[in-house]
Design an enzyme around this catalytic site. Structure first.
Site, short mmCIF file in Angstrom:
data_model
loop_
_atom_site.label_atom_id
_atom_site.label_comp_id
_atom_site.label_asym_id
_atom_site.label_seq_id
_atom_site.Cartn_x
_atom_site.Cartn_y
_atom_site.Cartn_z
N THR A 87 0.83 -1.19 0.00
CA THR A 87 0.00 0.00 0.00
C THR A 87 0.87 1.25 0.00
O THR A 87 2.10 1.18 -0.17
CB THR A 87 -1.06 -0.06 1.12
OG1 THR A 87 -1.96 1.02 0.95
CG2 THR A 87 -0.46 -0.02 2.53
N LYS A 136 3.26 1.53 -3.94
CA LYS A 136 2.61 0.80 -5.04
C LYS A 136 3.36 0.90 -6.37
O LYS A 136 3.28 0.00 -7.19
CB LYS A 136 1.16 1.29 -5.22
CG LYS A 136 0.25 0.82 -4.10
CD LYS A 136 -1.18 1.23 -4.34
CE LYS A 136 -2.07 0.69 -3.25
NZ LYS A 136 -3.49 0.91 -3.54
N ASP A 155 -6.91 -3.28 -7.21
CA ASP A 155 -7.74 -2.14 -6.78
C ASP A 155 -8.87 -1.86 -7.77
O ASP A 155 -9.98 -1.51 -7.37
CB ASP A 155 -6.86 -0.89 -6.65
CG ASP A 155 -5.94 -0.94 -5.45
OD1 ASP A 155 -6.36 -1.45 -4.40
OD2 ASP A 155 -4.79 -0.47 -5.57
#
Ligand code: ATR
Length: 285
Positions: free
Chosen positions: A65, A69, A105
């Site tokens: 995270t 990323k 995501d």
């Protein structure tokens, strides 16, 4: 001898608020998989050393995270086409000592929006407010899944243009358009015609943040998704205008569901993971 537990983690900085351990550990329990998932605080200067340590200790996979990323990409042996295009990796799976990176995501956002508003990517239009890491990681997914139009507005127009350029090159179509936040006349029309409006700036994390767009520009009766995990002032304004609204938990759940499936090859126990996430969020608030 007791079977050794498989090891998984999330790396980020800061990381103490991450609810991913509760969500994944509940998922492993519900699936009868002997595994443990932990948070590993990883300041940028320690990224390389942390990755080495995870490999040495035999971790099967980990989530990545903020702020890593993009920075993890040079450490990978292999990257999925979507993660490569987006320039964003949130899931790493280790196989025969090789690291493969994925971005889940966009899948998470699409599933969350499908669940909240019953609107899939294909054939629909999506208006992203913001062009930071959150839009970068997800807008490409929408384009690849057949979204009709993707509009991105941002205070810094270059960042929106970069994302739209990647999408238009990848899809060989003029699906994506960037507009400066200051050019309200230009984007108001697009905002009014979008099937879903996605709030993807960091504004709303704090109660005294300004709204990402002026309240009077929010159309009536729209589907509005806020990637932030709370009822933000923006969503409150949207509700006053009879909009259907949803906040970021669904995206967090479904990006995790996809990571779980990439690691285990099994269908994730989404309801057990959802319950654990809810409990973890409630305890944190
Ligand atoms: P990250 O990559 O972690 O998402 P970011 O790149 O700073 O962080 O992105 C945050 C998003 O919120 C960006 O779209 C940012 O706009 P800029 O690209 O113009 O910086 C947006 N944002 C943050 N604070 C803002 C503000 N006060 N007004 C308008 N947009 C803001």
């Amino acid at each position: 001898m007791a079977e050794e537990k498989q090891k998984y983690a999330v790396i980020g900085w800061p990381i103490e608020h991450s609810a991913s351990p509760q969500m994944h550990n509940a998922g492993f329990r519900a699936s009868g998989i002997k595994a443990v998932y932990e948070r590993i605080a990883t300041p940028p200067a320690k990224l390389s050393a942390t990755i080495d340590k995870l490999i040495d200790k035999g971790f099967r996979g980990w989530n990545v995270t903020v702020p890593h990323k993009e920075a993890v990409i040079p450490f990978l042996d292999d990257i999925s086409p979507e993660a490569e295009l987006a320039g964003s990796v949130n899931t790493i799976a280790v196989s025969n000592g090789r690291l493969r990176g994925y971005s889940t995501d966009g899948f998470g956002l699409e599933q969350a929006i499908q669940e909240a508003f019953h609107i899939p990517a294909a054939g629909h239009s999506f208006f992203f407010i913001g062009a930071g890491g959150a839009t970068k990681a997800t807008a490409v997914h929408y384009a690849r899944q057949g979204a009709d139009k993707i509009w991105v507005i941002n205070r810094t127009i270059e960042k929106a243009r970069q994302i739209c350029g990647i999408i238009n090159t990848a899809t060989k179509a003029d699906k994506a358009q960037a507009v400066a936040l200051s050019e309200q006349k230009k984007w108001q029309q697009l905002l009014n015609s979008a099937d879903v409006i996605i709030q993807a700036t960091s504004l709303g994390l704090k109660d005294d943040d300004p709204l990402p767009i002026p309240a009077e520009t929010i159309p009536e009766n729209k589907n509005i998704y806020d990637m932030i995990y709370r009822l933000t002032p923006f969503l409150q304004e949207a509700r006053k205008r009879n909009c259907q609204t949803a906040a970021g938990e669904g995206m967090l759940l479904y990006q995790g569901v996809k990571s779980f499936e990439l690691w285990t090859g099994q269908t994730a126990p989404a309801e057990a993971m959802r319950r654990a996430l809810k409990t973890a969020m409630a305890e944190r608030d």
